[in-house]
Design an enzyme around this catalytic site. Structure first.
Site, PDB file in Angstrom:
ATOM      1  N   GLU A 135      53.985  52.806   9.825  1.00 52.89           N
ATOM      2  CA  GLU A 135      53.347  53.220  11.081  1.00 52.89           C
ATOM      3  C   GLU A 135      54.415  53.577  12.116  1.00 52.89           C
ATOM      4  O   GLU A 135      54.289  54.583  12.832  1.00 52.89           O
ATOM      5  CB  GLU A 135      52.446  52.107  11.615  1.00 52.89           C
ATOM      6  CG  GLU A 135      51.722  52.474  12.904  1.00 52.89           C
ATOM      7  CD  GLU A 135      50.796  51.380  13.398  1.00 52.89           C
ATOM      8  OE1 GLU A 135      50.578  51.298  14.624  1.00 52.89           O
ATOM      9  OE2 GLU A 135      50.271  50.604  12.561  1.00 52.89           O
ATOM     10  N   SER A 226      52.263  43.417   4.318  1.00 52.43           N
ATOM     11  CA  SER A 226      51.292  43.798   5.342  1.00 52.43           C
ATOM     12  C   SER A 226      51.634  43.160   6.676  1.00 52.43           C
ATOM     13  O   SER A 226      51.685  41.933   6.794  1.00 52.43           O
ATOM     14  CB  SER A 226      49.879  43.383   4.908  1.00 52.43           C
ATOM     15  OG  SER A 226      48.979  43.426   5.996  1.00 52.43           O
TER      16      SER A 226
END
Length: 287
Positions: A135, A226
């Protein structure tokens, strides 16, 4: 053993949308083949492995950027993951004549737009995120002048003379960590515009972890890569003060940690399928 399932759990809306997009591409006979995933669609190996069995080709190498990974794709369709990609990735994919399928999370795209808008208005932009996270890679690819920080200590190295400063963040950070970082940025740059973009799904889950009932052990289920999963485990340990373990599935759960444990809470990252959590709960209830 008493088991407390912390809610909410299951896929967040961004993950649901991304998986639906991939599923539709696979099931649509008109989708140009082969179908490639540029990096893992989400951070969960069980989900990704399932897609591979359905014919999707995953192009992933942690040592390479999404832009570099595109060198391995020369035909067919390319799916951009929920984490979003940089403008250069879009341009390169188009130049290669690839069919682009964008599964970027809407919350991430909002951050892209906000940073782009503020840069166009002459602002210096400070972006807070996790090093080497996809991201962040997509955001930092917007402009090489974006100031990237990953911790409160990084603020000391900032030397911005512009009185127009905008700051925002990766959507899956800890809501508790980000507050202290923004506070210090305000102290250093009083005129700064602070724009907290931690997504609602992340916020709600972290609040639930911080306010969970006291138990002997908390289990957070999710991929160790994650970001939102790791932040849940951190909040449980630091805010709820509960011994916490992160595991990917039942097989990876260290069963020895359950010795003398009478009560357990369980949560999961936003990319973790329900059936994996349910399998662990079923096992725990036999103890």
């Amino acid at each position: 053993m008493k088991v407390n399932k912390i809610v909410p759990q299951g896929y967040c809306n961004g993950v649901k949308r991304a998986l639906e997009i991939v599923d539709n591409a696979i099931n649509n006979p008109n989708t140009i083949r082969p179908i490639y995933l540029l990096g893992n669609i989400i951070h969960n190996k069980h989900v990704v492995n399932n897609l591979i069995t359905r014919g999707v080709i995953v192009v992933e190498d942690k040592s390479k950027t999404r832009l570099e990974l595109l060198d391995n794709i020369n035909s067919g369709s390319v799916i951009f993951s929920a984490h979003g990609v940089s403008p250069q990735v879009y341009i390169k994919a188009k130049q290669k004549g690839l069919n682009i399928i964008d599964a970027s999370c809407g919350n991430v795209l909002i951050v892209h737009k906000k940073i782009t808008d503020y840069l166009s208005k002459g602002y210096d932009c400070i972006y807070i995120g996790t090093k080497n996270h996809p991201e962040c890679e997509g955001i930092l690819g917007i402009n090489n002048q974006i100031h990237f920080i990953s911790s409160i200590d990084d603020i000391d190295s900032l030397d911005i003379k512009n009185d127009k400063i905008y700051s925002t963040n990766q959507t899956t950070l800890s809501m508790y960590d980000i507050k202290s970082i923004f506070d210090k940025l305000r102290d250093k740059y009083p005129s700064i515009i602070v724009d907290d973009k931690i997504c609602n799904a992340t916020t709600v889950r972290q609040e639930a972890m911080a306010n969970q009932e006291p138990v002997d052990l908390c289990i957070v289920v999710g991929d160790p890569s994650s970001s939102n999963t790791k932040k849940l485990a951190k909040v449980s340990y630091e805010k709820a003060k509960i011994p916490t373990v992160l595991c990917e599935d039942l097989d990876s759960l260290d069963k020895s940690l359950l010795d003398n444990v009478k009560s357990v809470s369980i949560s999961s990252g936003a990319s973790t399928p329900d059936y994996i959590v349910d399998e662990i709960i079923k096992y725990l209830r036999t103890k």
